[in-house]
Design a protein around this motif. Structure first.
Motif, short mmCIF file in Angstrom:
data_model
loop_
_atom_site.label_atom_id
_atom_site.label_comp_id
_atom_site.label_asym_id
_atom_site.label_seq_id
_atom_site.Cartn_x
_atom_site.Cartn_y
_atom_site.Cartn_z
N SER A 51 0.81 -1.22 0.00
CA SER A 51 0.00 0.00 0.00
C SER A 51 0.84 1.27 0.00
O SER A 51 0.47 2.26 -0.66
CB SER A 51 -0.98 0.00 1.17
N THR A 52 1.97 1.29 0.70
CA THR A 52 2.80 2.51 0.72
C THR A 52 3.36 2.83 -0.67
O THR A 52 3.44 4.00 -1.04
CB THR A 52 3.95 2.40 1.74
N ASN A 53 3.73 1.80 -1.42
CA ASN A 53 4.24 2.03 -2.78
C ASN A 53 3.12 2.46 -3.72
O ASN A 53 3.31 3.33 -4.57
CB ASN A 53 4.94 0.78 -3.31
N LEU A 57 2.82 5.86 -6.08
CA LEU A 57 2.51 5.88 -7.51
C LEU A 57 1.28 6.74 -7.79
O LEU A 57 1.27 7.54 -8.74
CB LEU A 57 2.29 4.45 -8.03
N GLU A 58 0.26 6.61 -6.97
CA GLU A 58 -0.96 7.42 -7.15
C GLU A 58 -0.66 8.90 -6.99
O GLU A 58 -1.15 9.73 -7.76
CB GLU A 58 -2.03 6.99 -6.14
N ALA A 59 0.16 9.27 -6.00
CA ALA A 59 0.51 10.67 -5.78
C ALA A 59 1.32 11.22 -6.95
O ALA A 59 1.14 12.37 -7.36
CB ALA A 59 1.28 10.82 -4.46
N ILE A 60 2.22 10.41 -7.49
CA ILE A 60 3.02 10.86 -8.64
C ILE A 60 2.12 11.12 -9.84
O ILE A 60 2.24 12.15 -10.51
CB ILE A 60 4.12 9.83 -8.98
N LYS A 70 9.26 16.64 -2.41
CA LYS A 70 7.87 17.12 -2.55
C LYS A 70 6.90 15.95 -2.52
O LYS A 70 5.80 16.06 -1.98
CB LYS A 70 7.71 17.95 -3.81
N LEU A 71 7.30 14.82 -3.10
CA LEU A 71 6.47 13.63 -3.03
C LEU A 71 6.28 13.20 -1.58
O LEU A 71 5.17 12.86 -1.16
CB LEU A 71 7.10 12.49 -3.85
N ALA A 72 7.36 13.22 -0.80
CA ALA A 72 7.28 12.85 0.61
C ALA A 72 6.30 13.76 1.36
O ALA A 72 5.52 13.29 2.20
CB ALA A 72 8.67 12.91 1.25
N ARG A 73 6.31 15.05 1.04
CA ARG A 73 5.35 15.97 1.67
C ARG A 73 3.92 15.63 1.27
O ARG A 73 3.01 15.70 2.10
CB ARG A 73 5.69 17.41 1.29
N LEU A 74 3.73 15.27 0.01
CA LEU A 74 2.37 14.95 -0.46
C LEU A 74 1.76 13.77 0.30
O LEU A 74 0.56 13.76 0.56
CB LEU A 74 2.39 14.61 -1.96
N VAL A 75 2.60 12.79 0.62
CA VAL A 75 2.09 11.58 1.29
C VAL A 75 2.35 11.62 2.80
O VAL A 75 2.07 10.64 3.50
CB VAL A 75 2.68 10.30 0.67
N ASP A 76 2.88 12.75 3.28
CA ASP A 76 3.13 12.95 4.71
C ASP A 76 4.01 11.86 5.31
O ASP A 76 3.64 11.21 6.29
CB ASP A 76 1.81 13.09 5.47
N ASN A 78 8.42 10.55 5.87
CA ASN A 78 9.80 10.99 5.96
C ASN A 78 10.51 10.78 4.63
O ASN A 78 10.44 9.68 4.05
CB ASN A 78 10.55 10.24 7.05
N PRO A 79 11.25 11.80 4.15
CA PRO A 79 11.95 11.65 2.86
C PRO A 79 12.86 10.43 2.75
O PRO A 79 12.84 9.77 1.71
CB PRO A 79 12.73 12.96 2.74
N PRO A 80 13.66 10.06 3.78
CA PRO A 80 14.51 8.88 3.61
C PRO A 80 13.72 7.60 3.32
O PRO A 80 14.16 6.76 2.52
CB PRO A 80 15.26 8.77 4.94
N GLU A 81 12.56 7.43 3.94
CA GLU A 81 11.72 6.26 3.68
C GLU A 81 11.17 6.30 2.25
O GLU A 81 11.15 5.29 1.56
CB GLU A 81 10.56 6.20 4.66
N VAL A 82 10.75 7.48 1.83
CA VAL A 82 10.20 7.64 0.47
C VAL A 82 11.29 7.39 -0.56
O VAL A 82 11.05 6.74 -1.58
CB VAL A 82 9.55 9.03 0.31
#
Length: 131
Positions: A51-53, A57-60, A70-76, A78-82
């Protein structure tokens, strides 16, 4: 127009690849095949399409972010995890990373995924049941 990526669980099918390449080298017109991603097994499929992946993809597709940050912010998240998830998706060819100044921009060319999930194991293999 809907652009679909077909996903199947089986070893990559390379049948006919050599003939297609020879035809291209000879200058013949070759019909493009449907874009298909082969995933080796159900366990890998589950990991790649967790689900996280899928949320990434949906946010992109929906927001076309200019960077992974910016993608990390969209899905709320942490950037390293994203970054880890985006790199995994890029490794499987589910997205591309384009240089955008000092950032990398995640890009998805399709807007639909069609998955072929067999309920029987491939010939000669047994699927292990979880107890």
């Amino acid at each position: 127009m809907t652009r679909t990526l077909h996903v199947q669980i089986k070893s990559a099918d390379r049948s006919g690849l050599e003939e297609r390449l020879e035809a291209i080298d000879a200058g013949e017109d070759v019909e493009p095949g449907e874009p298909t991603l082969s995933i080796e097994d159900l366990e890998t499929f589950g990991r790649v399409f967790r689900s996280t992946n899928l949320e990434l993809l949906e946010a992109i597709v929906a927001h076309e972010p200019e960077s992974i940050r910016k993608l990390a912010r969209l899905v709320d998240r942490n950037p390293p995890e994203v970054i880890d998830n985006v790199n995994e998706l890029a490794d499987y060819g589910l997205l591309e990373l384009e240089e955008n100044g000092s950032a990398k921009r995640p890009v998805v060319w399709y807007d639909e995924i069609d998955a072929d999930l067999p309920l029987t194991p491939p010939s000669g293999q047994e699927r292990k049941a979880n107890a």
